[in-house]
Motif scaffolding. Structure first.
Motif, mmCIF file in Angstrom:
data_model
loop_
_atom_site.group_PDB
_atom_site.id
_atom_site.type_symbol
_atom_site.label_atom_id
_atom_site.label_comp_id
_atom_site.label_asym_id
_atom_site.label_seq_id
_atom_site.Cartn_x
_atom_site.Cartn_y
_atom_site.Cartn_z
ATOM 1 N N LEU A 144 14.098 -44.225 21.388
ATOM 2 C CA LEU A 144 14.402 -42.903 20.822
ATOM 3 C C LEU A 144 13.959 -41.796 21.767
ATOM 4 N N GLY A 145 12.786 -41.964 22.385
ATOM 5 C CA GLY A 145 12.334 -40.967 23.355
ATOM 6 C C GLY A 145 13.267 -40.858 24.542
ATOM 7 N N ALA A 146 13.745 -42.008 25.032
ATOM 8 C CA ALA A 146 14.717 -41.981 26.125
ATOM 9 C C ALA A 146 15.985 -41.263 25.692
ATOM 10 N N THR A 147 16.399 -41.488 24.447
ATOM 11 C CA THR A 147 17.589 -40.816 23.915
ATOM 12 C C THR A 147 17.396 -39.311 23.880
ATOM 13 N N ILE A 148 16.211 -38.862 23.432
ATOM 14 C CA ILE A 148 15.923 -37.430 23.386
ATOM 15 C C ILE A 148 15.968 -36.830 24.784
ATOM 16 N N GLY A 149 15.291 -37.496 25.736
ATOM 17 C CA GLY A 149 15.257 -36.977 27.098
ATOM 18 C C GLY A 149 16.620 -36.942 27.752
ATOM 19 N N VAL A 150 17.389 -38.026 27.599
ATOM 20 C CA VAL A 150 18.707 -38.092 28.233
ATOM 21 C C VAL A 150 19.668 -37.105 27.580
ATOM 22 N N SER A 151 19.671 -37.028 26.250
ATOM 23 C CA SER A 151 20.623 -36.142 25.573
ATOM 24 C C SER A 151 20.380 -34.685 25.943
ATOM 25 N N THR A 152 19.107 -34.296 26.022
ATOM 26 C CA THR A 152 18.793 -32.913 26.381
ATOM 27 C C THR A 152 19.133 -32.628 27.835
ATOM 28 N N GLY A 153 18.811 -33.588 28.717
ATOM 29 C CA GLY A 153 19.042 -33.356 30.138
ATOM 30 C C GLY A 153 20.483 -33.541 30.577
ATOM 31 N N ALA A 369 18.890 -24.238 46.062
ATOM 32 C CA ALA A 369 17.998 -24.561 44.952
ATOM 33 C C ALA A 369 18.207 -25.969 44.377
ATOM 34 N N PRO A 370 19.436 -26.405 44.076
ATOM 35 C CA PRO A 370 19.590 -27.735 43.474
ATOM 36 C C PRO A 370 19.042 -28.864 44.338
ATOM 37 N N LEU A 371 19.191 -28.741 45.654
ATOM 38 C CA LEU A 371 18.748 -29.805 46.544
ATOM 39 C C LEU A 371 17.229 -29.872 46.632
ATOM 40 N N VAL A 372 16.578 -28.710 46.821
ATOM 41 C CA VAL A 372 15.128 -28.721 47.036
ATOM 42 C C VAL A 372 14.355 -28.960 45.737
ATOM 43 N N THR A 373 14.998 -28.723 44.600
ATOM 44 C CA THR A 373 14.292 -28.948 43.334
ATOM 45 C C THR A 373 14.523 -30.347 42.761
ATOM 46 N N ALA A 374 15.371 -31.145 43.389
ATOM 47 C CA ALA A 374 15.716 -32.459 42.831
ATOM 48 C C ALA A 374 14.482 -33.354 42.701
ATOM 49 N N LEU A 375 13.672 -33.457 43.766
ATOM 50 C CA LEU A 375 12.506 -34.346 43.729
ATOM 51 C C LEU A 375 11.445 -33.865 42.727
ATOM 52 N N PRO A 376 11.034 -32.588 42.765
ATOM 53 C CA PRO A 376 10.038 -32.168 41.759
ATOM 54 C C PRO A 376 10.562 -32.237 40.328
ATOM 55 N N LEU A 377 11.862 -32.027 40.112
ATOM 56 C CA LEU A 377 12.415 -32.195 38.767
ATOM 57 C C LEU A 377 12.366 -33.652 38.336
ATOM 58 N N LEU A 378 12.588 -34.565 39.278
ATOM 59 C CA LEU A 378 12.469 -35.992 38.976
ATOM 60 C C LEU A 378 11.039 -36.329 38.562
ATOM 61 N N VAL A 379 10.061 -35.780 39.288
ATOM 62 C CA VAL A 379 8.657 -36.008 38.945
ATOM 63 C C VAL A 379 8.356 -35.480 37.540
ATOM 64 N N ALA A 380 8.827 -34.252 37.251
ATOM 65 C CA ALA A 380 8.613 -33.672 35.918
ATOM 66 C C ALA A 380 9.271 -34.529 34.841
ATOM 67 N N GLY A 381 10.465 -35.046 35.143
ATOM 68 C CA GLY A 381 11.151 -35.911 34.181
ATOM 69 C C GLY A 381 10.396 -37.200 33.929
ATOM 70 N N LEU A 382 9.845 -37.798 34.993
ATOM 71 C CA LEU A 382 9.044 -39.014 34.830
ATOM 72 C C LEU A 382 7.848 -38.753 33.919
ATOM 73 N N GLY A 383 7.241 -37.589 34.078
ATOM 74 C CA GLY A 383 6.131 -37.231 33.193
ATOM 75 C C GLY A 383 6.584 -36.997 31.766
ATOM 76 N N SER A 384 7.739 -36.355 31.604
ATOM 77 C CA SER A 384 8.240 -36.029 30.270
ATOM 78 C C SER A 384 8.474 -37.278 29.433
ATOM 79 N N GLY A 385 8.951 -38.336 30.071
ATOM 80 C CA GLY A 385 9.171 -39.580 29.351
ATOM 81 C C GLY A 385 7.900 -40.193 28.804
ATOM 82 N N LEU A 386 6.763 -39.842 29.404
ATOM 83 C CA LEU A 386 5.473 -40.335 28.927
ATOM 84 C C LEU A 386 4.846 -39.405 27.902
ATOM 85 N N VAL A 387 5.558 -38.336 27.548
ATOM 86 C CA VAL A 387 5.054 -37.378 26.557
ATOM 87 C C VAL A 387 5.759 -37.541 25.217
ATOM 88 N N ILE A 388 7.088 -37.395 25.215
ATOM 89 C CA ILE A 388 7.825 -37.298 23.945
ATOM 90 C C ILE A 388 7.699 -38.581 23.127
#
Length: 482
Positions: A144-153, A369-388
């Motif tokens: 369910l958490g994966a569903t929330i993260g994927v649907s929002t993103g 912007a999209p290119l340089v933010t890809a890696l830090p956004l991935l890191v933030a996403g990895l963290g988000s999955g461990l929160v929700i």
């Protein structure tokens, strides 16, 4: 699913879970998918800025309004019935939004669509609580958490793809029409495969607490309305609705305390005596205050500020969704081993990722912007999955099954209030900076991200406090009382 052999029962549980996840994906997708369609809607039906704001925020408003009453009704009368009715209304209102010929029509359809989503979502969590017990809830909550993260993103990406496929005139209608065939198929399967009876007990109509429903509804509307409309309603008087809403909610608390002496209340306030539920709800409110604002502002920055297409803007936020999907499923499996410290690790990782986005945009503002933010956004996403996912599991771990729907509804209501507060507060910083700098989109987005990071850091403090005071062997750590 009594009376079935273990293998058949396990298969039926998995099928019921899959149906719930599809419905959750549809309803949560519509929170974010519409953002990238707003320019097309503007041109197609002649919507002004106030109309566009209602098309986005009206859905969130009625979504949040129905969560607790719907959860309570599902607990009382059977989650399958409420789920199917809600999903049927969601499918019909999606079709109505897709054929809208005027802004007013589309706004009304979105308000009703949000209410239908509010009926559906508490039933999904309630079903997980009903069908799974103790530590075995980790896997379904992880999914369910994966569903929330994927649907929002993935909302902006899917929306951008549909607009690219259908063009400016038809593409935005496909954003709504895509729900119709999926909704019909899910309704048919839900009626066949979901358990038919109420959770653990049935109650009569007198116990549905209409006064509590009214007080909570008015209080939530008063709190959310000035937040979701803060850019359209000029002047300071709108903020008086917030203290008015708090007073109404105080009246709701008083009524519920009185009502519970004789009957089953809309929401049992004794749940907040459970440390896991109280702190988990607070963490959910704070985290969603930053989490949802990221997507709202990033797509606005890319489409309006940098003139990217809807599809390009959607692709840019995909790293966050991908990271969240990976760790959400993992987080659900390992939460029973690590408890609240896992949530704290996730929040710290999100904060690090957001700081990385800020630093990247400082050195490479503009079209890169999209290119340089890809890696830090991935890191933030990895963290988000461990929160929700882990936070949801821990928050509901000690809640009795008979109260699972209303408890889940209150948790999601807190998340919706947090999201509205975050978008309003962070959005105010974004647009104030934009006005002050003339056209400094990159600076405005960086300042807004600092505020978003603030929400995450405060949630991190709450998680650390909970980790330090977590009792060894508590139900929260052990995966729930069942």
């Amino acid at each position: 699913m009594a009376g079935l052999d273990p293998r058949t029962a396990a298969r039926r549980r998995s099928q019921a879970l899959a149906i719930g996840l599809v419905a959750a994906f549809m309803t949560l997708l519509d929170v974010s998918i519409v953002n990238v369609a707003l320019p097309s809607i503007d041109r197609a039906v002649g919507a002004d800025p106030s109309d566009l704001q209602w098309i986005v925020s009206g859905y969130a408003l009625t979504f949040g309004l129905l969560l607790v009453p719907a959860g309570r009704f599902g607990d009382a009368r059977g989650r399958r019935t409420v789920f199917v009715v809600g999903l049927g209304l969601f499918t019909l209102t999606s079709a109505a939004a897709g054929v809208a010929g005027s802004p007013t029509w589309l706004i009304i359809a979105r308000l009703l669509q949000g209410a239908a989503a509010g009926l559906v979502n508490p039933q999904v969590i309630g079903l997980i609580q009903q069908l799974y017990h103790g530590a075995e809830r980790g896997r379904p909550f992880g999914l369910l958490g994966a569903t929330i993260g994927v649907s929002t993103g993935v909302g902006p990406l899917l929306g951008g793809g549909l607009i690219e496929l259908g063009g400016q005139q038809l593409g935005w209608r496909l954003v709504f029409f895509v729900n119709v065939p999926v909704g019909i198929a899910t309704i048919v399967l839900a009626w066949r495969l979901l358990p038919a009876g109420p959770g653990r007990r049935a109650v009569d109509g007198r116990n549905l607490d209409p006064v509590g429903v009214l007080l909570l509804g008015v209080g939530v509307v008063f709190l959310l309305l000035p937040l979701v409309q803060q850019r359209q309603w000029q002047g300071p008087l709108k903020w008086l609705l917030i203290p008015a809403g708090l007073l109404v909610l105080l009246g709701f608390v008083g009524w519920e305390l009185r009502y519970r002496r004789h009957r089953v209340p809309l929401f049992d306030l004794a749940l907040f005596r459970l440390r896991s539920y109280l702190l988990g709800t607070l963490i959910g409110l704070l985290y969603f205050g930053g989490f949802v604002a990221i997507f709202f502002l990033f797509t606005l920055y890319l489409q309006t500020g940098l003139r990217y297409t809807a599809l390009q803007a959607g692709l840019a936020v995909t790293p966050f969704a991908a990271g969240s999907a990976v760790t959400a499923a993992l987080g659900g499996r390992i939460i029973n081993r690590f408890g609240r410290p896992l949530v704290a690790i996730g929040l710290a990782t999100v904060a690090i990722g957001l700081v990385g986005v800020i630093v990247a945009l400082h050195f490479v503002p503009g079209r890169g912007a999209p290119l340089v933010t890809a890696l830090p956004l991935l890191v933030a996403g990895l963290g988000s999955g461990l929160v929700i996912t882990p936070n949801q599991n821990l928050t509901l771990s000690e809640v009795p099954v008979a109260q699972a729907g209303s408890a889940a509804g209150m948790l999601q209501t807190a998340q919706r209030i947090g999201a509205a507060t975050g978008i309003a507060g962070v959005g105010m910083i974004f647009f104030s900076t934009l006005a002050a700098t003339g056209n400094g989109w990159s600076r405005a987005f960086r300042d807004a991200l600092l505020a978003t990071t603030g929400f995450v850091v405060i949630a991190l403090v709450a998680a650390i406090v909970d980790s330090w005071t977590e009792r060894p062997g508590s139900p929260a750590r052990a995966g729930g009382a069942g």
